[in-house]
Design an enzyme around this catalytic site. Structure first.
Site, PDB file in Angstrom:
ATOM      1  N   LYS A  21       0.753  -1.227   0.018  1.00  0.00           N
ATOM      2  CA  LYS A  21       0.088  -0.113   0.049  1.00  0.00           C
ATOM      3  C   LYS A  21       0.881   1.213  -0.024  1.00  0.00           C
ATOM      4  CE  LYS A  21      -4.345   1.374   2.280  1.00  0.00           C
ATOM      5  NZ  LYS A  21      -5.095   1.494   1.132  1.00  0.00           N
TER       6      LYS A  21
HETATM    7  C1  LIG Z   1      -6.375  -0.883  -4.165  1.00  0.00           C
HETATM    8  C2  LIG Z   1      -7.075  -1.373  -3.059  1.00  0.00           C
HETATM    9  N1  LIG Z   1      -7.494  -2.310  -2.928  1.00  0.00           N
HETATM   10  C3  LIG Z   1      -8.230  -3.090  -1.906  1.00  0.00           C
HETATM   11  C4  LIG Z   1      -8.439  -2.182  -0.723  1.00  0.00           C
HETATM   12  C5  LIG Z   1      -9.222  -2.837   0.337  1.00  0.00           C
HETATM   13  O1  LIG Z   1      -8.022  -3.071   1.677  1.00  0.00           O
HETATM   14  P1  LIG Z   1      -8.520  -3.009   3.019  1.00  0.00           P
HETATM   15  O2  LIG Z   1      -9.891  -3.908   3.354  1.00  0.00           O
HETATM   16  O3  LIG Z   1      -7.358  -3.698   3.787  1.00  0.00           O
HETATM   17  O4  LIG Z   1      -9.007  -1.590   3.475  1.00  0.00           O
HETATM   18  C6  LIG Z   1      -7.835  -0.924  -0.838  1.00  0.00           C
HETATM   19  C7  LIG Z   1      -7.899  -0.152   0.496  1.00  0.00           C
HETATM   20  O5  LIG Z   1      -7.049   0.205   1.314  1.00  0.00           O
HETATM   21  C8  LIG Z   1      -7.136  -0.630  -1.864  1.00  0.00           C
HETATM   22  O6  LIG Z   1      -6.726   0.589  -1.708  1.00  0.00           O
END
Ligand SMILES: Cc1ncc(COP(=O)(O)O)c(C=O)c1O
Length: 310
Positions: free
Chosen positions: A157
């Site tokens: 991330k």
């Molecule tokens: C590209 C992307 N995919 C999936 C997610 C979902 O991840 P999470 O459930 O950990 O927030 C996020 C959000 O953080 C994201 O930015």
């Protein structure tokens, strides 16, 4: 945005308006930052941060993948977050920790530029809206492909990587849709611009697996567990674009958006939110809000909110 009073920056609590960085901060120029999106909910056990430890561990992993040495421990960030929520007097909030290469050296390889860490908390409603959560959103398959694992690290991330999500989201918003769905170079479904994706076909729930170019979403992991605990079959597999149109149900999940039904993809109607989506959404909401006994271990309760503001 809804401001709060304090932000935590490199070990200090500073007033919201004074949480500033130098314009030559490395991360501002090259996207060298890693972050998390986390939520805290008001529960009968107190203000509780959903899967805080999992988010912090992903932050540490993202930092390591981009060779950013965190100057503090995850416990420091956790403690700071608890104190920040108390100081800001928030019963529920969105939580944004960010670690980024700061000011001190320019150029692409800048190991002597420090790594700065901050955490901000503020009230933020459901990212795709309450109405979207209730009745579903309209999604569009993006013309932009999800970042390739040969160029970047989809599982991290990292700030710079979000230019890909921003292009897709902007395209879908300008075309009048609520959200974008990104495919990979081979045309296989990856995820939404900020959420993981699930499709239901013949009663079986499918979602892209770990070899797909997706973020290993913490909501995704929670939804898989909840769905299996409810007795549904969940398979992690490749999903073809056309399956988005042929599915009985499609839904997205992420920390910011929570669990959101998709009611239309590329102008193909899927009908109102389906039963499986509804059942899992209800249980997921219970887990977030501390109403599900079996998922209480996912909550990091902020002790004794003191509502002290200075
Ligand atoms: C590209 C992307 N995919 C999936 C997610 C979902 O991840 P999470 O459930 O950990 O927030 C996020 C959000 O953080 C994201 O930015």
């Amino acid at each position: 945005m809804d401001k709060s009073e304090w932000i935590w920056m490199n070990g200090d609590f500073v007033p919201w308006g004074e949480a500033k960085v130098h314009v030559l901060s490395h991360g501002l120029h090259y996207g060298t930052g890693v972050f998390e999106g986390i939520r805290a909910y008001e529960t009968e056990h107190g203000t509780a941060i959903f899967r805080h430890q999992d988010h912090l561990q992903r932050l540490a992993k993202s930092a390591e993948l981009y060779f950013l040495d965190l100057p503090c421990s995850l416990d420091d960030i956790r403690d700071a977050t608890h104190e920040l929520i108390r100081r800001n007097g928030l019963a529920s909030c969105y939580i944004r920790p960010l670690a980024f290469r700061g000011y001190g050296e320019m150029g692409l390889y800048a190991p002597s530029a420090p790594v700065d860490v901050m955490v901000a908390v503020w009230p933020w409603g459901a990212y795709l809206g309450e109405e979207g959560k209730r009745n579903g959103v309209r999604a569009k398959v993006s013309s932009w492909r999800r970042i390739s694992p040969n160029s970047l690290i989809p599982q991290a991330k990292a700030s710079g990587q979000y230019l890909n999500s921003i292009l897709a989201k902007t395209e879908s918003a300008k075309a009048g849709y609520d959200e974008a769905i990104l495919l990979d170079e081979a045309g296989i479904v990856c995820e939404g611009s900020g959420e993981n994706i699930f499709v239901v076909r013949e009663g079986v729930i499918a979602t892209p697996g770990h070899t797909a170019s997706i973020l290993d979403g913490i909501s995704r992991r929670s939804v898989i567990q909840i769905a299996e605990d409810l007795g549904y079959r969940v398979v992690e597999r490749d999903i073809a674009r056309a399956e988005l149109y042929l599915a009985e149900e499609v839904f997205l999940c992420g920390t910011a958006a929570e669990l959101v039904p998709v009611r239309e993809v590329d102008d193909h109607p899927l009908g109102g939110p389906g039963e499986i989506t509804r059942v899992i959404q209800g249980r997921f909401e219970d887990a977030l809000h501390g109403r599900a006994q079996e998922y209480l271990e996912w909550l990091d309760v902020v002790e004794q909110p003191s509502r002290v503001t200075s």
